[in-house]
Design a protein around this motif. Structure first.
Motif, mmCIF file in Angstrom:
data_model
loop_
_atom_site.group_PDB
_atom_site.id
_atom_site.type_symbol
_atom_site.label_atom_id
_atom_site.label_comp_id
_atom_site.label_asym_id
_atom_site.label_seq_id
_atom_site.Cartn_x
_atom_site.Cartn_y
_atom_site.Cartn_z
ATOM 1 N N MET A 1 -16.898 -7.420 -39.455
ATOM 2 C CA MET A 1 -17.886 -6.227 -39.996
ATOM 3 C C MET A 1 -18.519 -6.350 -39.656
ATOM 4 S SD MET A 1 -16.833 -3.344 -39.725
ATOM 5 C CE MET A 1 -14.779 -2.445 -40.031
ATOM 6 N N ALA A 2 -19.552 -7.009 -40.846
ATOM 7 C CA ALA A 2 -20.587 -7.363 -41.450
ATOM 8 C C ALA A 2 -21.350 -7.888 -39.891
ATOM 9 C CB ALA A 2 -21.461 -8.841 -42.631
ATOM 10 N N ASN A 3 -20.941 -8.405 -38.638
ATOM 11 C CA ASN A 3 -22.410 -8.791 -37.790
ATOM 12 C C ASN A 3 -22.209 -7.259 -36.553
ATOM 13 O OD1 ASN A 3 -22.673 -11.454 -38.053
ATOM 14 N ND2 ASN A 3 -20.557 -11.739 -37.257
ATOM 15 N N LEU A 4 -20.969 -6.128 -36.987
ATOM 16 C CA LEU A 4 -21.017 -5.048 -36.444
ATOM 17 C C LEU A 4 -22.204 -3.823 -36.968
ATOM 18 C CD1 LEU A 4 -19.316 -3.417 -34.162
ATOM 19 C CD2 LEU A 4 -17.688 -2.446 -35.973
ATOM 20 N N ARG A 5 -22.099 -4.440 -37.632
ATOM 21 C CA ARG A 5 -23.084 -3.306 -38.896
ATOM 22 C C ARG A 5 -24.678 -2.895 -38.370
ATOM 23 N NH1 ARG A 5 -20.613 -3.340 -44.732
ATOM 24 N NH2 ARG A 5 -18.780 -1.972 -44.491
ATOM 25 N N LYS A 6 -24.845 -5.484 -38.359
ATOM 26 C CA LYS A 6 -25.942 -5.369 -38.047
ATOM 27 C C LYS A 6 -26.740 -4.536 -36.694
ATOM 28 C CE LYS A 6 -26.274 -9.660 -41.098
ATOM 29 N NZ LYS A 6 -26.348 -10.674 -40.989
ATOM 30 N N LYS A 7 -25.384 -5.002 -34.932
ATOM 31 C CA LYS A 7 -25.637 -4.539 -34.416
ATOM 32 C C LYS A 7 -26.155 -3.047 -33.765
ATOM 33 C CE LYS A 7 -23.095 -7.733 -32.496
ATOM 34 N NZ LYS A 7 -21.222 -8.224 -31.327
ATOM 35 N N LEU A 8 -25.303 -2.547 -34.627
ATOM 36 C CA LEU A 8 -25.144 -0.459 -35.004
ATOM 37 C C LEU A 8 -26.601 -0.146 -35.622
ATOM 38 C CD1 LEU A 8 -22.104 0.119 -36.456
ATOM 39 C CD2 LEU A 8 -22.954 0.049 -33.820
ATOM 40 N N PRO A 9 -27.418 1.221 -35.091
ATOM 41 C CA PRO A 9 -28.112 1.579 -35.314
ATOM 42 C C PRO A 9 -28.134 2.742 -36.476
ATOM 43 C CG PRO A 9 -27.479 2.612 -33.620
ATOM 44 C CD PRO A 9 -27.041 1.692 -33.564
ATOM 45 N N PRO A 10 -29.298 3.114 -37.660
ATOM 46 C CA PRO A 10 -28.309 3.646 -38.835
ATOM 47 C C PRO A 10 -28.068 4.740 -38.427
ATOM 48 C CG PRO A 10 -31.089 3.176 -38.851
ATOM 49 C CD PRO A 10 -30.320 2.966 -37.911
ATOM 50 N N LEU A 11 -26.854 5.054 -39.317
ATOM 51 C CA LEU A 11 -25.901 6.428 -38.791
ATOM 52 C C LEU A 11 -26.532 7.644 -38.583
ATOM 53 C CD1 LEU A 11 -22.874 7.284 -37.878
ATOM 54 C CD2 LEU A 11 -22.281 7.035 -40.240
ATOM 55 N N THR A 12 -27.769 7.985 -39.383
ATOM 56 C CA THR A 12 -28.048 9.279 -40.009
ATOM 57 C C THR A 12 -29.201 9.410 -38.499
ATOM 58 O OG1 THR A 12 -28.194 9.248 -42.601
ATOM 59 C CG2 THR A 12 -29.734 10.749 -40.682
ATOM 60 N N ALA A 13 -29.874 8.709 -37.754
ATOM 61 C CA ALA A 13 -30.275 8.605 -37.227
ATOM 62 C C ALA A 13 -29.303 8.924 -35.445
ATOM 63 C CB ALA A 13 -31.319 7.383 -36.621
ATOM 64 N N LEU A 14 -28.501 8.604 -36.013
ATOM 65 C CA LEU A 14 -27.389 8.482 -34.440
ATOM 66 C C LEU A 14 -27.049 9.593 -34.837
ATOM 67 C CD1 LEU A 14 -26.394 6.374 -32.234
ATOM 68 C CD2 LEU A 14 -24.432 5.733 -33.476
ATOM 69 N N THR A 15 -26.504 9.966 -35.749
ATOM 70 C CA THR A 15 -25.884 11.298 -36.159
ATOM 71 C C THR A 15 -27.598 12.645 -35.614
ATOM 72 O OG1 THR A 15 -25.245 11.300 -37.576
ATOM 73 C CG2 THR A 15 -25.422 13.806 -36.927
ATOM 74 N N ALA A 16 -28.418 12.190 -35.693
ATOM 75 C CA ALA A 16 -29.672 13.330 -35.143
ATOM 76 C C ALA A 16 -29.552 13.323 -34.230
ATOM 77 C CB ALA A 16 -30.682 13.604 -35.769
ATOM 78 N N PHE A 17 -29.903 11.999 -33.564
ATOM 79 C CA PHE A 17 -29.905 11.319 -31.843
ATOM 80 C C PHE A 17 -28.887 13.157 -30.494
ATOM 81 C CE2 PHE A 17 -28.356 9.543 -27.961
ATOM 82 C CZ PHE A 17 -29.483 9.475 -27.495
ATOM 83 N N GLU A 18 -27.753 12.346 -31.251
ATOM 84 C CA GLU A 18 -26.722 12.851 -30.877
ATOM 85 C C GLU A 18 -26.975 14.273 -31.020
ATOM 86 O OE1 GLU A 18 -23.118 14.540 -30.153
ATOM 87 O OE2 GLU A 18 -23.797 14.959 -31.683
ATOM 88 N N ALA A 19 -26.947 15.538 -32.029
ATOM 89 C CA ALA A 19 -26.998 16.746 -32.146
ATOM 90 C C ALA A 19 -28.633 17.312 -31.021
ATOM 91 C CB ALA A 19 -27.442 16.949 -33.163
ATOM 92 N N ALA A 20 -29.000 16.957 -31.197
ATOM 93 C CA ALA A 20 -30.490 16.626 -30.101
ATOM 94 C C ALA A 20 -30.328 16.297 -28.909
ATOM 95 C CB ALA A 20 -31.862 16.093 -31.114
ATOM 96 N N ALA A 21 -29.717 15.092 -28.656
ATOM 97 C CA ALA A 21 -28.919 14.876 -26.749
ATOM 98 C C ALA A 21 -28.066 16.329 -26.593
ATOM 99 C CB ALA A 21 -28.374 14.186 -26.266
ATOM 100 N N ARG A 22 -26.908 16.110 -27.623
ATOM 101 C CA ARG A 22 -26.345 17.481 -26.981
ATOM 102 C C ARG A 22 -27.125 19.228 -26.621
ATOM 103 N NH1 ARG A 22 -23.768 19.553 -31.259
ATOM 104 N NH2 ARG A 22 -23.649 17.573 -32.210
ATOM 105 N N HIS A 23 -27.992 19.762 -28.280
ATOM 106 C CA HIS A 23 -29.119 21.127 -28.073
ATOM 107 C C HIS A 23 -29.722 20.818 -27.212
ATOM 108 C CE1 HIS A 23 -26.417 22.843 -30.535
ATOM 109 N NE2 HIS A 23 -26.187 21.980 -32.258
ATOM 110 N N ALA A 24 -29.966 19.610 -26.179
ATOM 111 C CA ALA A 24 -31.187 20.009 -25.982
ATOM 112 C C ALA A 24 -32.527 20.439 -26.569
ATOM 113 C CB ALA A 24 -31.565 20.108 -24.435
#
Length: 309
Positions: A1-24
């Motif tokens: 699980m620790a290695n997985l967390r290191k591979k993932l970007p910050p969830l807050t940033a990813l949430t902002a990216f997903e919303a911006a991409a969906r709404h363009a």
């Protein structure tokens, strides 16, 4: 699980990216997330710095995903949907069968709320939650069971089921009509204060489009009130501020009550229509199915339109 967390970007940033991409749009993403546009832009900038490449092309007044941005958006959307489905399943196991319905402010205010008591009387066991917001609320998060929308019926987050079309015509208060004299044709409207709203939806009919349908040029500088929301437009019209465009489905009750009157026989049919959107990748709850059936019965009992244009 620790290695997985290191591979993932910050969830807050990813949430902002997903919303911006969906709404363009960074601005619409900020509205959905309840933060500022600058906060969304900052989170995406941090994400791009972390990856070492851009996720968006910043164009004039719009943004577009880069090729790598599209890959990330696809993966993020799938991951968020899986989480949302799991959360929805967990919530469905609870004691309350809550049905969450989203709608625009005007549709909820003028059409849904005056009628929804009939559904509650028929199904008192169903707990309703009405979520009103003019910015479109996505169904991917698992919080929305059904979404009532006006548009062309092409939304990526669910299946759109057609409800009904609409027609648009000028309306005002009875007192206003009496004091201003007869208004018999669209050409008679141009010298009147025309109330309008700041609608972001390109399918929403404004005065310029409506008058053009009758070969009448809208005044360059209207003397009428300009409002942020359609609900404000209707209340301004009821209070004698001028003439507004009335959507038949939204103002029919107010006309029957004598709080508004229709001016001229002219009307146009809307390009868009009303739909109920069923979330994708989730089974339809029994309460949602019953509500969709009720919507159909309400439509069937409605008055037919008289087309004049």
């Amino acid at each position: 699980m620790a290695n997985l967390r290191k591979k993932l970007p910050p969830l807050t940033a990813l949430t902002a990216f997903e919303a911006a991409a969906r709404h363009a749009s960074f601005t619409r993403a900020a509205t959905e997330l309840g933060v500022t546009q600058a906060a969304v832009s900052r989170q995406i900038h941090l994400l791009e710095e972390d990856f070492g490449f851009p996720l968006f092309h910043r164009l004039h007044r719009r943004i577009e995903l880069t090729e790598k941005g599209r890959l990330l958006f696809s993966a993020a959307g799938d991951a968020f949907s899986l989480i949302a489905d799991a959360v929805a399943d967990l919530r469905a196991d609870g004691p309350d069968d809550e049905l969450a319905i989203s709608a625009t402010i005007s549709f909820a205010h003028f059409w849904l709320m005056p009628r929804i008591a009939a559904f509650s009387r028929a199904h008192p066991e169903i707990k309703l939650r009405i979520i009103t917001q003019d910015a479109r609320i996505g169904t991917e998060g698992g919080d929305i069971d059904l979404s009532l929308r006006y548009g062309m019926g092409t939304w990526p987050d669910g299946q759109a089921v057609f409800l009904f079309e609409d027609e648009v015509f000028p309306i005002c208060s009875p007192d206003y009509m009496q004091t201003r004299g007869p208004i018999l044709s669209p050409a008679d409207l141009v010298d009147q204060p025309l109330i309008s709203s700041d609608a972001d939806d390109p399918t929403w009919t404004g005065w310029e489009e409506w008058l053009a349908a009758f070969s009448v040029k809208a005044p360059k500088k209207s003397r009428g009130l300009r409002c942020s929301f359609y609900t404000e437009v209707i209340y301004a019209a009821m209070n004698g501020q001028g003439i507004a465009l009335g959507w038949s489905r939204l103002v029919s009750d107010l006309i029957q009550q004598g709080r508004l009157v229709r001016l001229t026989d002219a009307s146009i049919r809307t390009r868009a229509a009303y739909f109920v959107v069923i979330p994708a990748r989730r089974p339809v709850k029994e309460s949602a199915r019953l509500f969709i059936e009720w919507l159909g019965s309400e439509h069937a009992s409605g008055e037919p339109f008289v087309r004049n244009a």
